[in-house]
Design a protein around this motif. Structure first.
Motif, PDB file in Angstrom:
ATOM      1  N   LYS A  98       0.791  -1.226   0.000  1.00 50.51           N
ATOM      2  CA  LYS A  98       0.000   0.000   0.000  1.00 50.51           C
ATOM      3  C   LYS A  98       0.827   1.283   0.000  1.00 50.51           C
ATOM      4  O   LYS A  98       0.270   2.373  -0.117  1.00 50.51           O
ATOM      5  N   GLY A  99       2.139   1.168   0.130  1.00 42.43           N
ATOM      6  CA  GLY A  99       2.969   2.360   0.270  1.00 42.43           C
ATOM      7  C   GLY A  99       3.117   3.157  -1.014  1.00 42.43           C
ATOM      8  O   GLY A  99       2.815   2.690  -2.112  1.00 42.43           O
ATOM      9  N   LYS A 100       3.610   4.385  -0.860  1.00 41.34           N
ATOM     10  CA  LYS A 100       3.854   5.269  -2.000  1.00 41.34           C
ATOM     11  C   LYS A 100       5.353   5.398  -2.234  1.00 41.34           C
ATOM     12  O   LYS A 100       6.154   5.336  -1.296  1.00 41.34           O
ATOM     13  N   VAL A 101       5.739   5.580  -3.493  1.00 35.74           N
ATOM     14  CA  VAL A 101       7.146   5.673  -3.873  1.00 35.74           C
ATOM     15  C   VAL A 101       7.556   7.137  -3.941  1.00 35.74           C
ATOM     16  O   VAL A 101       6.949   7.930  -4.671  1.00 35.74           O
ATOM     17  N   VAL A 102       8.575   7.503  -3.168  1.00 33.17           N
ATOM     18  CA  VAL A 102       9.062   8.882  -3.107  1.00 33.17           C
ATOM     19  C   VAL A 102      10.589   8.858  -3.048  1.00 33.17           C
ATOM     20  O   VAL A 102      11.210   7.809  -2.866  1.00 33.17           O
ATOM     21  N   TRP A 103      11.191  10.036  -3.176  1.00 33.12           N
ATOM     22  CA  TRP A 103      12.634  10.161  -3.016  1.00 33.12           C
ATOM     23  C   TRP A 103      12.998  10.260  -1.538  1.00 33.12           C
ATOM     24  O   TRP A 103      12.238  10.815  -0.738  1.00 33.12           O
ATOM     25  N   ALA A 104      14.179   9.767  -1.193  1.00 32.90           N
ATOM     26  CA  ALA A 104      14.711   9.915   0.164  1.00 32.90           C
ATOM     27  C   ALA A 104      16.197  10.209   0.086  1.00 32.90           C
ATOM     28  O   ALA A 104      16.861   9.902  -0.913  1.00 32.90           O
ATOM     29  N   HIS A 105      16.717  10.806   1.149  1.00 40.08           N
ATOM     30  CA  HIS A 105      18.155  11.044   1.264  1.00 40.08           C
ATOM     31  C   HIS A 105      18.625  10.465   2.587  1.00 40.08           C
ATOM     32  O   HIS A 105      17.940  10.573   3.608  1.00 40.08           O
ATOM     33  N   ILE A 106      19.783   9.843   2.572  1.00 36.80           N
ATOM     34  CA  ILE A 106      20.334   9.228   3.780  1.00 36.80           C
ATOM     35  C   ILE A 106      20.866  10.304   4.722  1.00 36.80           C
ATOM     36  O   ILE A 106      21.579  11.217   4.297  1.00 36.80           O
ATOM     37  N   ILE A 107      20.520  10.180   6.006  1.00 38.71           N
ATOM     38  CA  ILE A 107      21.073  11.049   7.045  1.00 38.71           C
ATOM     39  C   ILE A 107      22.340  10.423   7.607  1.00 38.71           C
ATOM     40  O   ILE A 107      23.390  11.052   7.679  1.00 38.71           O
ATOM     41  N   GLN A 108      22.237   9.175   8.014  1.00 34.72           N
ATOM     42  CA  GLN A 108      23.418   8.450   8.469  1.00 34.72           C
ATOM     43  C   GLN A 108      23.195   6.955   8.264  1.00 34.72           C
ATOM     44  O   GLN A 108      22.068   6.465   8.289  1.00 34.72           O
ATOM     45  N   VAL A 109      24.306   6.258   8.046  1.00 28.52           N
ATOM     46  CA  VAL A 109      24.250   4.823   7.799  1.00 28.52           C
ATOM     47  C   VAL A 109      25.644   4.260   8.039  1.00 28.52           C
ATOM     48  O   VAL A 109      26.645   4.999   7.977  1.00 28.52           O
ATOM     49  N   ASN A 110      25.728   2.987   8.318  1.00 25.83           N
ATOM     50  CA  ASN A 110      27.025   2.340   8.488  1.00 25.83           C
ATOM     51  C   ASN A 110      27.798   2.385   7.173  1.00 25.83           C
ATOM     52  O   ASN A 110      27.286   1.992   6.125  1.00 25.83           O
ATOM     53  N   ASP A 111      29.044   2.860   7.226  1.00 27.72           N
ATOM     54  CA  ASP A 111      29.848   3.013   6.013  1.00 27.72           C
ATOM     55  C   ASP A 111      30.082   1.701   5.278  1.00 27.72           C
ATOM     56  O   ASP A 111      30.388   1.696   4.084  1.00 27.72           O
ATOM     57  N   THR A 112      29.958   0.577   5.977  1.00 30.17           N
ATOM     58  CA  THR A 112      30.201  -0.705   5.309  1.00 30.17           C
ATOM     59  C   THR A 112      29.199  -0.958   4.189  1.00 30.17           C
ATOM     60  O   THR A 112      29.480  -1.734   3.274  1.00 30.17           O
ATOM     61  N   LEU A 113      28.043  -0.300   4.243  1.00 31.10           N
ATOM     62  CA  LEU A 113      27.048  -0.494   3.194  1.00 31.10           C
ATOM     63  C   LEU A 113      27.484   0.112   1.863  1.00 31.10           C
ATOM     64  O   LEU A 113      26.908  -0.193   0.819  1.00 31.10           O
ATOM     65  N   PHE A 114      28.504   0.983   1.892  1.00 32.60           N
ATOM     66  CA  PHE A 114      29.018   1.566   0.657  1.00 32.60           C
ATOM     67  C   PHE A 114      30.092   0.690   0.020  1.00 32.60           C
ATOM     68  O   PHE A 114      30.684   1.060  -0.987  1.00 32.60           O
ATOM     69  N   THR A 115      30.354  -0.462   0.616  1.00 35.36           N
ATOM     70  CA  THR A 115      31.325  -1.399   0.058  1.00 35.36           C
ATOM     71  C   THR A 115      30.651  -2.747  -0.156  1.00 35.36           C
ATOM     72  O   THR A 115      29.562  -3.005   0.361  1.00 35.36           O
ATOM     73  N   GLN A 116      31.298  -3.608  -0.903  1.00 33.97           N
ATOM     74  CA  GLN A 116      30.757  -4.938  -1.123  1.00 33.97           C
ATOM     75  C   GLN A 116      30.701  -5.699   0.196  1.00 33.97           C
ATOM     76  O   GLN A 116      31.519  -5.488   1.092  1.00 33.97           O
ATOM     77  N   SER A 117      29.733  -6.587   0.311  1.00 35.99           N
ATOM     78  CA  SER A 117      29.518  -7.335   1.542  1.00 35.99           C
ATOM     79  C   SER A 117      30.746  -8.146   1.934  1.00 35.99           C
ATOM     80  O   SER A 117      31.342  -8.837   1.112  1.00 35.99           O
ATOM     81  N   LEU A 118      31.118  -8.053   3.211  1.00 40.85           N
ATOM     82  CA  LEU A 118      32.245  -8.834   3.717  1.00 40.85           C
ATOM     83  C   LEU A 118      31.880 -10.301   3.880  1.00 40.85           C
ATOM     84  O   LEU A 118      32.736 -11.177   3.851  1.00 40.85           O
ATOM     85  N   SER A 119      30.575 -10.566   4.053  1.00 38.60           N
ATOM     86  CA  SER A 119      30.143 -11.950   4.247  1.00 38.60           C
ATOM     87  C   SER A 119      30.008 -12.694   2.930  1.00 38.60           C
ATOM     88  O   SER A 119      29.842 -13.903   2.905  1.00 38.60           O
ATOM     89  N   GLY A 120      30.047 -11.933   1.829  1.00 37.71           N
ATOM     90  CA  GLY A 120      29.982 -12.573   0.525  1.00 37.71           C
ATOM     91  C   GLY A 120      28.621 -13.115   0.173  1.00 37.71           C
ATOM     92  O   GLY A 120      28.486 -13.956  -0.711  1.00 37.71           O
ATOM     93  N   GLY A 121      27.568 -12.639   0.858  1.00 42.87           N
ATOM     94  CA  GLY A 121      26.229 -13.133   0.581  1.00 42.87           C
ATOM     95  C   GLY A 121      25.801 -12.835  -0.837  1.00 42.87           C
ATOM     96  O   GLY A 121      26.100 -11.791  -1.388  1.00 42.87           O
ATOM     97  N   ALA A 122      25.107 -13.784  -1.440  1.00 47.22           N
ATOM     98  CA  ALA A 122      24.660 -13.588  -2.817  1.00 47.22           C
ATOM     99  C   ALA A 122      23.175 -13.850  -2.968  1.00 47.22           C
ATOM    100  O   ALA A 122      22.604 -13.596  -4.008  1.00 47.22           O
ATOM    101  N   GLY A 123      22.541 -14.350  -1.923  1.00 45.66           N
ATOM    102  CA  GLY A 123      21.125 -14.661  -2.008  1.00 45.66           C
ATOM    103  C   GLY A 123      20.297 -13.688  -1.203  1.00 45.66           C
ATOM    104  O   GLY A 123      20.605 -12.510  -1.106  1.00 45.66           O
ATOM    105  N   ASP A 124      19.223 -14.212  -0.587  1.00 42.31           N
ATOM    106  CA  ASP A 124      18.321 -13.359   0.171  1.00 42.31           C
ATOM    107  C   ASP A 124      18.955 -12.860   1.459  1.00 42.31           C
ATOM    108  O   ASP A 124      18.682 -11.765   1.920  1.00 42.31           O
ATOM    109  N   GLN A 125      19.786 -13.676   2.067  1.00 40.41           N
ATOM    110  CA  GLN A 125      20.302 -13.377   3.394  1.00 40.41           C
ATOM    111  C   GLN A 125      21.709 -12.821   3.312  1.00 40.41           C
ATOM    112  O   GLN A 125      22.548 -13.323   2.580  1.00 40.41           O
ATOM    113  N   ASP A 126      21.967 -11.749   4.064  1.00 39.59           N
ATOM    114  CA  ASP A 126      23.299 -11.168   4.096  1.00 39.59           C
ATOM    115  C   ASP A 126      23.543 -10.617   5.487  1.00 39.59           C
ATOM    116  O   ASP A 126      22.790  -9.773   5.968  1.00 39.59           O
TER     117      ASP A 126
END
Length: 278
Positions: free
Chosen positions: A125-153
Motif C-alpha cells: 500500500k505504500g507510495k514511492v518517493v525520493w529519500a536522502h540518507i542522514i546516516q548509515v554504516n559506512d560498510t554499506l558503501f562497500t561490497q559485503s564482507l560476508s559474501g552473501g549472494a542470495g536473500d540473506q546477508d
C-alpha cells in the motif's frame, strides 16, 4: 568548495561542498571513492539560522539538472498502483530474511519495521518517493564482507532517512540533501531546544529508532518532511551496496510513516545506470 585528492593516483580536484559524501570516480585512474565532507564548525544557534536561509532558496533547489521526476515516475509505474498484489516469487524477493534473526531482536524498536505484517503493508500500500540518507554504516558503501549472494546477508544494516510524501518528483534528492546535512549536524551537539535535542540524541545513540518523526519546521518551512529508520537489504540494492546517498523508497500510506528502500527490480534502468557509475 571541497579540495581533495584521489586516494589512488593523488590527482587533485575541487568541487562544490554540496556534493560532500557522494560516491565519485577519478577521471584520471578510474578509482571509485566517497567525496570527503568539508570541515564545519557547528554551534547550536547558527544551525537554525543557516537552515532557514537555505530554505529561502527552496524554489531554486527544486530545478535539478538530472531527470528526477522522470526517474521517480518510472519507478512508480514499474512498482504499480496500490493496493499491489505480488506473486509468490516476488513476495519472497520483497520479504526480509528472518532465519538469521535472534529472538532478542523482537524486543528492540527495529522489530516494528521488520515484522512480516509491516513489510507486507509497506510494499502493498505504500507510495514511492525520493529519500536522502542522514546516516548509515559506512560498510554499506562497500561490497559485503560476508559474501552473501542470495536473500540473506549478514551485512544488511539499518540507517536513517529524510523524505517528504511528495510523489510528483518536485521534491528531489537535491532538495533533501541540505536538509539531511543539517539534521546530521545535530548529532552529538549540546542543544537546548527539546525538538532538536531529541533528534540529536537519537542520531548519537544509533540504537534508538525513529518512525515518521517530523522534521523541525525551521529546517524545511515550505515542505513537510519526515525522519524514519529503514533497513538496507543488500539484495534490494544495485550491486548489493550503496553507491549514492539518495534512493527511491516505499513509505507507509498512513502515519507513522515506515519506510523501506524500493527494491532494485522496480528502479528505472537509467536511474540504476547513473546511480552505479557516478
Amino acid at each position: 568548495m571541497i579540495h581533495f585528492k584521489c586516494p589512488a593516483c593523488k590527482k587533485s580536484y575541487k568541487i562544490s561542498g554540496k556534493y560532500a559524501g557522494r560516491r565519485t570516480k577519478c577521471k584520471a585512474c578510474g578509482q571509485k571513492f566517497r567525496l570527503p565532507s568539508p570541515a564545519v564548525a557547528i554551534e547550536e544557534k547558527p544551525i537554525a539560522v543557516a537552515v532557514v536561509k537555505e530554505n529561502r532558496e527552496f524554489d531554486d533547489a527544486i530545478r535539478p539538472e538530472l531527470p528526477w521526476a522522470d526517474w521517480l515516475t518510472e519507478c512508480q509505474q514499474r512498482f504499480g498502483d496500490a493496493p499491489r498484489k505480488f506473486d509468490a516469487e516476488t513476495s519472497a524477493y520483497l520479504s526480509f530474511p528472518m532465519g538469521w534473526i535472534c529472538g532478542w531482536l523482537f524486543f528492540i524498536p527495529l522489530c516494528k519495521l521488520l515484522k512480516n505484517s509491516r513489510q507486507r503493508e509497506i510494499f502493498r500500500k505504500g507510495k514511492v518517493v525520493w529519500a536522502h540518507i542522514i546516516q548509515v554504516n559506512d560498510t554499506l558503501f562497500t561490497q559485503s564482507l560476508s559474501g552473501g549472494a542470495g536473500d540473506q546477508d549478514d551485512d544488511d544494516a539499518p540507517g536513517e532517512l529524510v523524505f517528504s510524501l511528495d510523489t510528483s518528483g518536485r521534491c528531489t534528492p537535491e532538495t533533501l540533501m541540505p536538509i539531511a546535512d543539517k539534521i546530521g549536524m545535530l548529532r552529538g551537539q549540546n542543544l537546548s531546544d527539546p525538538e532538536l535535542k531529541r533528534i540529536g540524541d537519537y542520531l548519537e545513540a544509533e540504537t534508538v529508532r525513529a518512525f515518521g518523526w517530523n522534521v523541525p519546521k525551521q529546517f524545511t518551512p515550505r515542505l513537510p518532511c519526515f525522519i524514519s529508520t529503514t533497513m538496507f537489504m543488500r539484495k534490494h540494492l544495485p550491486s548489493r551496496c550503496l553507491q549514492q546517498s539518495f534512493l527511491p523508497i516505499v513509505v507507509s500510506h498512513k502515519s507513522p510513516h515506515y519506510a523501506m528502500p524500493l527494491p532494485e527490480r522496480f528502479w528505472a534502468p537509467d536511474l540504476i545506470a547513473w546511480w552505479t557509475t557516478h
